[in-house]
Design a protein around this motif. Sequence first.
Motif, short mmCIF file in Angstrom:
data_model
loop_
_atom_site.label_atom_id
_atom_site.label_comp_id
_atom_site.label_asym_id
_atom_site.label_seq_id
_atom_site.Cartn_x
_atom_site.Cartn_y
_atom_site.Cartn_z
N GLY A 101 -16.13 87.52 21.90
CA GLY A 101 -16.92 86.99 20.80
C GLY A 101 -17.26 88.07 19.78
N GLN A 102 -17.44 89.30 20.24
CA GLN A 102 -17.81 90.37 19.31
C GLN A 102 -16.75 90.56 18.23
OE1 GLN A 102 -20.61 92.03 18.77
NE2 GLN A 102 -19.54 93.01 17.07
N TYR A 126 -29.21 89.43 18.11
CA TYR A 126 -28.38 90.13 19.09
C TYR A 126 -28.01 91.50 18.50
CZ TYR A 126 -24.23 91.44 21.71
OH TYR A 126 -23.31 92.13 22.43
N ASN A 177 -29.80 84.57 22.00
CA ASN A 177 -30.07 85.87 22.59
C ASN A 177 -30.72 86.68 21.47
OD1 ASN A 177 -30.10 88.33 23.82
ND2 ASN A 177 -27.89 88.69 23.67
N SER A 235 -16.69 82.27 23.38
CA SER A 235 -16.28 83.34 24.28
C SER A 235 -16.21 82.85 25.71
CB SER A 235 -17.29 84.47 24.18
OG SER A 235 -17.05 85.46 25.14
N TYR A 324 -31.88 84.35 29.31
CA TYR A 324 -33.01 85.23 28.97
C TYR A 324 -34.32 84.45 28.89
CZ TYR A 324 -28.86 87.54 27.24
OH TYR A 324 -27.60 88.06 27.15
N1 PMP Z 1 -23.07 87.03 20.79
C1 PMP Z 1 -24.15 87.12 21.58
C2 PMP Z 1 -25.38 86.40 21.16
C3 PMP Z 1 -24.11 87.87 22.75
O1 PMP Z 1 -25.21 87.94 23.52
C4 PMP Z 1 -22.92 88.55 23.09
C5 PMP Z 1 -22.81 89.41 24.33
N2 PMP Z 1 -23.95 89.84 24.92
C6 PMP Z 1 -21.83 88.42 22.23
C7 PMP Z 1 -21.92 87.65 21.10
C8 PMP Z 1 -20.52 89.11 22.49
O2 PMP Z 1 -19.98 88.70 23.67
P1 PMP Z 1 -18.44 88.95 24.02
O3 PMP Z 1 -17.88 89.89 23.03
O4 PMP Z 1 -18.46 89.50 25.40
O5 PMP Z 1 -17.83 87.60 23.95
#
Ligand code: PMP
Length: 395
Positions: A101-102, A126, A177, A235, A324
């Motif tokens: 997702g990042q 986040y 988050n 993700s 959380y």
């Molecule tokens: N968005 C949020 C709100 C997250 O908390 C996280 C990971 N902690 C991510 C994106 C990214 O996650 P990832 O790259 O592992 O999919």
Amino acid sequence: MNVSHRLSGLTGGGSDGWDVFYKARAMKAAGTPVVELTIGEHDIRTSPAILDEMHRAARAGHTGYAAVPGIPDLRATVAARVQARTGVPTGPQNVVITPGGQSALFAAHMAALDPGERALYLDPYYATYPGTIRGAGGVAVSVPTQSEADFQPTRAALDAALGDAPARSLLINTPNNPTGVIYGAETLGIIADFTCANDMWLISDEVYDTQVWDGAHLSPRALPGMAERTLVVGSMSKSHAMTGSRVGWLVGPEDIIAHLINLSTHTTYGVPGFLQDAALWALRQGDAFEAEIAAPFRRRRDQTLVQINAQDIVRALPSGGAMYLMLDVRATGLSGEAFADALLDAHHIATMPGESFGASAAGHIRLALTVDDAALRSAVETLLQFAAHLASKAA
Ligand code: PMP
């Protein structure tokens, strides 16, 4: 040689509230047992059945360059899943598979922003959000929210953050988050109206969409007129306990996805094929598989709320999802950072100061519900006694 301003300015600099986290890790490394309620990572590992599929796919030869947009079956499965959950017609052409997702968050901002353009994000946030916007060349503008309003964004706050200068995008995250809060139809309606009125992109981070405790997940992409201006980040990390596999996606209009495939060609060159095969297999296991992974967080949220409701010093924000709980510890007279630091020193319990997620969460701490039920119950009991002790001294 100097590094570029883009990279040297990526993170804000100064104390960002992560000192407590690093201190806890150092204590652990030195042999002190610490209960870590800090990072959003499951206490289980990726299911052996998913690993078997990963292994099978790799042994079958899926170790060369994989299709840059994502393997067709995975794109189609993600599209079908999104369509089934939101009712919005979605095809493989609306999906690009990304390394987590990042990477999708970064890609979305690359699509939305030209250098120097403003991009809004909601505070608390986040940790990577402002840096991701800056990395994509944008100017990160925070929109404060209030604990007293359960961290739901208001139109007034959005308008005030926008001011008289244009902005190209708004980044939101539900389930959220760090707060665990969900945006319902009313909040999403405000957000949709705001982005339409100002002709902005909405970047909707929905990586916790399988961790919704009451009712169903709502995606703003499903609201009238929003599919054409919404980019959804998804993700496998949280839904399938596959944080290290780095499989995520971005869903959006076909023409934008085509540009983002071009971006992938010039940055990541796609996601390893055997990891995509494993993700595909995991998604095909269906809802029950995902519900089982989410269940411990709901159970722990429920047990923790029972403990918190039995006292009146620490207030829990209404948690509708994600792994959380956000706690308001202002009655102790301490900042979130001072509280978390003192709790770590006194009881070896590590939590994240609210300040590490932005100014709006000052005086709060975030618990990640990522230790087993009994350890969590005992840590929360200690935390609440500690807060009561501090509050009696502050009174
Ligand atoms: N968005 C949020 C709100 C997250 O908390 C996280 C990971 N902690 C991510 C994106 C990214 O996650 P990832 O790259 O592992 O999919």
